[in-house]
Design a protein around this motif. Structure first.
Motif, PDB file in Angstrom:
ATOM      1  N   ASP A   1      35.224  25.788  35.231  1.00  0.00           N
ATOM      2  CA  ASP A   1      35.713  27.000  34.574  1.00  0.00           C
ATOM      3  C   ASP A   1      37.230  27.001  34.551  1.00  0.00           C
ATOM      4  N   VAL A   2      37.791  27.471  33.451  1.00  0.00           N
ATOM      5  CA  VAL A   2      39.233  27.634  33.332  1.00  0.00           C
ATOM      6  C   VAL A   2      39.581  29.062  33.720  1.00  0.00           C
ATOM      7  N   VAL A   3      40.515  29.208  34.652  1.00  0.00           N
ATOM      8  CA  VAL A   3      40.882  30.525  35.156  1.00  0.00           C
ATOM      9  C   VAL A   3      42.364  30.772  34.921  1.00  0.00           C
ATOM     10  N   VAL A   4      42.715  32.024  34.886  1.00  0.00           N
ATOM     11  CA  VAL A   4      44.112  32.452  34.706  1.00  0.00           C
ATOM     12  C   VAL A   4      44.433  33.434  35.823  1.00  0.00           C
ATOM     13  N   PRO A   5      45.718  33.729  36.040  1.00  0.00           N
ATOM     14  CA  PRO A   5      46.063  34.710  37.087  1.00  0.00           C
ATOM     15  C   PRO A   5      45.334  36.033  36.869  1.00  0.00           C
ATOM     16  N   GLY A   6      44.727  36.522  37.930  1.00  0.00           N
ATOM     17  CA  GLY A   6      43.970  37.768  37.859  1.00  0.00           C
ATOM     18  C   GLY A   6      42.475  37.567  37.704  1.00  0.00           C
ATOM     19  N   THR A   7      42.051  36.338  37.348  1.00  0.00           N
ATOM     20  CA  THR A   7      40.621  36.061  37.224  1.00  0.00           C
ATOM     21  C   THR A   7      39.955  36.116  38.597  1.00  0.00           C
ATOM     22  N   SER A   8      38.862  36.854  38.699  1.00  0.00           N
ATOM     23  CA  SER A   8      38.138  36.949  39.972  1.00  0.00           C
ATOM     24  C   SER A   8      37.246  35.727  40.140  1.00  0.00           C
ATOM     25  N   ILE A   9      37.563  34.902  41.134  1.00  0.00           N
ATOM     26  CA  ILE A   9      36.734  33.745  41.451  1.00  0.00           C
ATOM     27  C   ILE A   9      35.674  34.123  42.472  1.00  0.00           C
ATOM     28  N   MET A  10      36.078  34.901  43.475  1.00  0.00           N
ATOM     29  CA  MET A  10      35.141  35.381  44.490  1.00  0.00           C
ATOM     30  C   MET A  10      35.742  36.609  45.169  1.00  0.00           C
ATOM     31  N   ARG A  11      34.891  37.325  45.910  1.00  0.00           N
ATOM     32  CA  ARG A  11      35.327  38.503  46.655  1.00  0.00           C
ATOM     33  C   ARG A  11      35.142  38.260  48.139  1.00  0.00           C
ATOM     34  N   LEU A  12      36.189  38.580  48.898  1.00  0.00           N
ATOM     35  CA  LEU A  12      36.187  38.376  50.342  1.00  0.00           C
ATOM     36  C   LEU A  12      36.369  39.716  51.039  1.00  0.00           C
ATOM     37  N   ILE A  13      35.542  39.986  52.057  1.00  0.00           N
ATOM     38  CA  ILE A  13      35.701  41.205  52.846  1.00  0.00           C
ATOM     39  C   ILE A  13      35.947  40.839  54.298  1.00  0.00           C
ATOM     40  N   SER A  14      36.668  41.713  54.986  1.00  0.00           N
ATOM     41  CA  SER A  14      36.857  41.555  56.419  1.00  0.00           C
ATOM     42  C   SER A  14      35.706  42.241  57.138  1.00  0.00           C
ATOM     43  N   LEU A  15      35.187  41.589  58.183  1.00  0.00           N
ATOM     44  CA  LEU A  15      34.092  42.149  58.965  1.00  0.00           C
ATOM     45  C   LEU A  15      34.583  42.950  60.164  1.00  0.00           C
ATOM     46  N   ASP A  16      35.913  43.101  60.290  1.00  0.00           N
ATOM     47  CA  ASP A  16      36.451  43.832  61.426  1.00  0.00           C
ATOM     48  C   ASP A  16      36.016  45.292  61.402  1.00  0.00           C
ATOM     49  N   GLN A  17      35.905  45.868  60.199  1.00  0.00           N
ATOM     50  CA  GLN A  17      35.473  47.264  60.109  1.00  0.00           C
ATOM     51  C   GLN A  17      34.682  47.479  58.824  1.00  0.00           C
ATOM     52  N   ILE A  18      33.392  47.747  59.004  1.00  0.00           N
ATOM     53  CA  ILE A  18      32.509  48.096  57.897  1.00  0.00           C
ATOM     54  C   ILE A  18      32.150  49.566  58.066  1.00  0.00           C
ATOM     55  N   TRP A  19      32.329  50.354  57.018  1.00  0.00           N
ATOM     56  CA  TRP A  19      32.078  51.783  57.156  1.00  0.00           C
ATOM     57  C   TRP A  19      31.309  52.327  55.972  1.00  0.00           C
ATOM     58  N   VAL A  20      30.782  53.532  56.180  1.00  0.00           N
ATOM     59  CA  VAL A  20      30.108  54.271  55.116  1.00  0.00           C
ATOM     60  C   VAL A  20      31.081  55.319  54.599  1.00  0.00           C
ATOM     61  N   SER A  21      31.408  55.237  53.319  1.00  0.00           N
ATOM     62  CA  SER A  21      32.228  56.263  52.682  1.00  0.00           C
ATOM     63  C   SER A  21      31.287  57.317  52.128  1.00  0.00           C
ATOM     64  N   ALA A  22      31.148  58.410  52.879  1.00  0.00           N
ATOM     65  CA  ALA A  22      30.151  59.431  52.553  1.00  0.00           C
ATOM     66  C   ALA A  22      30.803  60.640  51.913  1.00  0.00           C
ATOM     67  N   TRP A  23      30.113  61.189  50.903  1.00  0.00           N
ATOM     68  CA  TRP A  23      30.560  62.420  50.249  1.00  0.00           C
ATOM     69  C   TRP A  23      29.946  63.609  50.981  1.00  0.00           C
ATOM     70  N   VAL A  24      30.800  64.513  51.442  1.00  0.00           N
ATOM     71  CA  VAL A  24      30.364  65.681  52.207  1.00  0.00           C
ATOM     72  C   VAL A  24      30.854  66.937  51.491  1.00  0.00           C
ATOM     73  N   ASP A  25      30.015  67.981  51.490  1.00  0.00           N
ATOM     74  CA  ASP A  25      30.393  69.239  50.845  1.00  0.00           C
ATOM     75  C   ASP A  25      31.613  69.839  51.537  1.00  0.00           C
ATOM     76  N   GLU A  26      32.521  70.376  50.726  1.00  0.00           N
ATOM     77  CA  GLU A  26      33.779  70.891  51.271  1.00  0.00           C
ATOM     78  C   GLU A  26      33.575  72.076  52.218  1.00  0.00           C
ATOM     79  N   THR A  27      32.444  72.755  52.143  1.00  0.00           N
ATOM     80  CA  THR A  27      32.196  73.878  53.038  1.00  0.00           C
ATOM     81  C   THR A  27      32.040  73.431  54.494  1.00  0.00           C
ATOM     82  N   GLU A  28      31.799  72.143  54.710  1.00  0.00           N
ATOM     83  CA  GLU A  28      31.627  71.617  56.063  1.00  0.00           C
ATOM     84  C   GLU A  28      32.931  71.076  56.643  1.00  0.00           C
ATOM     85  N   MET A  29      34.020  71.195  55.916  1.00  0.00           N
ATOM     86  CA  MET A  29      35.271  70.539  56.303  1.00  0.00           C
ATOM     87  C   MET A  29      35.779  71.008  57.661  1.00  0.00           C
TER      88      MET A  29
END
Length: 389
Positions: free
Chosen positions: A220-248
């Motif tokens: 494959d021919v790639v250019v700057p900005g082309t996504s070849i792969m995605r890498l994540i760090s395993l140091d911190q995996i979290w759940v981004s949860a949506w919570v009702d503002e009344t519980e803030m």
């Protein structure tokens, strides 16, 4: 038989039918209204109650990176694949570098040529310096002889001119050397540039982590900005949860949480609130709460749906009751208990509550029995006869 007698018999028969109908209706009404209702018993007990705030979100990595090239090129090798763990500076992708190697070789030759040119110019300066020294010595001697009238003015002028020419030769040699040094710097910068481009053909992992996706293949021919792969760090995996503002107001960092994944709703994993969002969605009136996943299932995926239950309060050894046993009557909260085989309404005061249970602050004691109709169509009223099943 007289007509009067016939009419009397007919009237008596109709009266009998009406009495019988009234008796049937009365019996039915009595049965429906006054007959004992079958009920289920629920003993009141003591125990722990935990109040939780629920949010729904997705499993995400706090740190992630899109692996893409700095330069255009054709993929020569891919050394890591989806699901593999990598270490910082591991080689992930290699681009075709044949042309860039040639450019580096040319730039390296230019640097060598510039250095050789400077060496030659330094030799020219040495010759000019020697010529100047000889011209200076000759001119000084002629000046002494001119005082004694041993040389003519023409000879003195010629020696003076030769000295000036020798001095100009030195200045010219020094200027050439300075220009050559500038050319050497330019050649070295060009070499560094091509070496950097050559190095850019080798794409390394910016940090320790896991490859979660691979988007390009060999050739494959790639250019700057082309996504070849995605890498994540395993140091911190979290759940981004949506919570009702009344519980803030109830939420804070470091609060414990339970994480339940849609893939296995029977199992809960421990978590901890890491941070609270400071912006609320203007349409849903919800905000983000990031919950560190301290445990993960054997199989998990970034973007996986999960429900988070954040513990906001906890009480041990309290009078506890299932929440669906609570009944509201005329704006008051209470339950039905049994007294002498009859349902008796008893108001109660509620404290903490969660999705399943409530804390009874006043109105019930351990050992009391709360009742509910066995049949959903039945309705309990104060004083109604009941029969336990």
């Amino acid at each position: 038989m007289s007509k009067r007698w016939v009419k009397a018999r007919r009237f008596g028969w109709r009266l009998f039918q009406l009495v019988l109908l009234a008796a049937v209706i009365g019996g039915a009404v009595y049965w429906m209204k006054f007959s004992p209702i079958p009920v289920a018993e629920h003993p009141v007990e003591r125990g722990r109650i935990v109040s939780e705030v629920m949010g729904t979100g997705t499993l995400e990595a706090r740190v992630e990176a899109t692996i893409s090239p700095k330069i255009s090129g054709r993929i020569k090798r891919v050394l890591s694949d989806q699901g593999e763990r990598v270490v910082e500076d591991d080689l992930l992708v290699e681009l075709d570098d044949e042309e860039l190697q040639q450019q580096v070789a040319i730039a390296d030759a230019n640097v060598a040529a510039s250095r050789a040119a400077i060496a030659r110019l330094m030799a020219d300066k040495d010759r000019a310096t020697a010529a100047y020294t000889q011209a200076k010595s000759s001119h000084d001697r002629n000046e002494k002889l001119a005082v004694q009238s041993a040389v003519s003015q023409d000879e003195l002028d010629r020696s003076s001119e030769a000295l000036a020419v020798a001095l100009t030769g030195i200045s010219r040699a020094e200027a050439a050397i300075m220009e050559g040094q500038k050319e050497l710097v330019a050649a070295e910068k060009t070499l560094d540039y091509h070496r950097a481009r050559l190095e850019d053909c080798h794409i390394h992992a910016p940090f320790d982590g896991m490859i979660v996706s691979r988007n390009r293949e060999l050739g494959d021919v790639v250019v700057p900005g082309t996504s070849i792969m995605r890498l994540i760090s395993l140091d911190q995996i979290w759940v981004s949860a949506w919570v009702d503002e009344t519980e803030m107001a109830k939420l804070d960092a470091e609060q414990p949480a339970r994480i339940v994944f849609r893939s296995d709703p029977s199992q809960a994993y421990t978590g901890k609130v890491v941070r609270l969002g400071i912006e609320t969605d203007r349409e849903t009136r919800e905000f983000i709460v990031d919950i560190d996943a301290l445990e993960l299932p054997k199989n998990w995926a970034v973007g996986q749906r999960a429900d988070a239950y954040i513990e906001v309060a906890r009480k041990d050894d309290v009078v506890r009751l299932l929440g669906d046993l609570i009944v509201n009557r005329d704006g008051h909260t209470g339950v039905f208990i049994v007294v002498n085989h009859r349902a008796v309404w008893r108001p109660v005061m509620i404290g903490l509550r969660n999705r399943n249970a409530v804390e009874v602050v006043d109105g019930l004691q351990p050992g009391d029995v709360v009742i509910t109709p066995t049949n959903r169509s039945d309705v309990l009223n104060h004083g109604r006869k009941v029969v336990s099943q």
